[in-house]
Design an enzyme around this catalytic site. Sequence first.
Site, PDB file in Angstrom:
ATOM      1  N   SER A  17       0.789  -1.227   0.000  1.00 12.13           N
ATOM      2  CA  SER A  17       0.000   0.000   0.000  1.00 12.13           C
ATOM      3  C   SER A  17       0.823   1.280   0.000  1.00 12.13           C
ATOM      4  O   SER A  17       0.308   2.339  -0.325  1.00 12.13           O
ATOM      5  CB  SER A  17      -0.922   0.010   1.216  1.00 12.13           C
ATOM      6  N   THR A  18       2.067   1.209   0.403  1.00  9.94           N
ATOM      7  CA  THR A  18       2.886   2.422   0.432  1.00  9.94           C
ATOM      8  C   THR A  18       4.237   2.149  -0.205  1.00  9.94           C
ATOM      9  O   THR A  18       4.692   1.002  -0.274  1.00  9.94           O
ATOM     10  CB  THR A  18       3.132   2.915   1.881  1.00  9.94           C
TER      11      THR A  18
END
Length: 189
Positions: A17-18
């Site tokens: 996600s990051t």
Amino acid sequence: MTYRSSLMEFVGYARVSTQQQDLTQQIDKLEAYGCKKIFKGKHSGKEATNKEALEALLKYVREGDTVVVTKLDRLGRSLSQVLVCLDTLVERGVNLVTIDQPIDTNKSDALSKAMVQLLGMFAELERNFIVTRTQEGKAATGNYGGRKPKLSESQRLEIKNRLKKGHSKMQLSKEFGVSRATILNISRS
């Protein structure tokens, strides 16, 4: 263009996600499962790399292949995105296996079928929650969308009164900073 043999294959998909998160653990599991080709996505400002990697995966796989992920949530950020992806795979005859969860769409056992059906129900529930929260938010703020009117109700009444007194539509449109068509619509209402 990459040459592919006629054999069905395991195709991996890893996503985080990051930008700070690492794909290594997912890739290790996918390779251990037997994936030779692995598509990778990392979240960016506009999710471009995740979307591009998933689209590339969907273009690459063909009927009989098996897409392998570590967990189902790797296929999307919401359950509805995951289910859309799953539907696309099923329509194309591509199987899905999750390494860390009991999901294998190639199996016809009761647990696998139940998991997919439960996901469908949860997606519908999630959608209903989103719709309800959105409607409650609109009601709380009074903002139901659309552009805010340029004229207040008192200005509209003033325009109607001045039109009755013979003021020109063009003059009123300039004075109130609206188009002549707006003044015409007010006169008709």
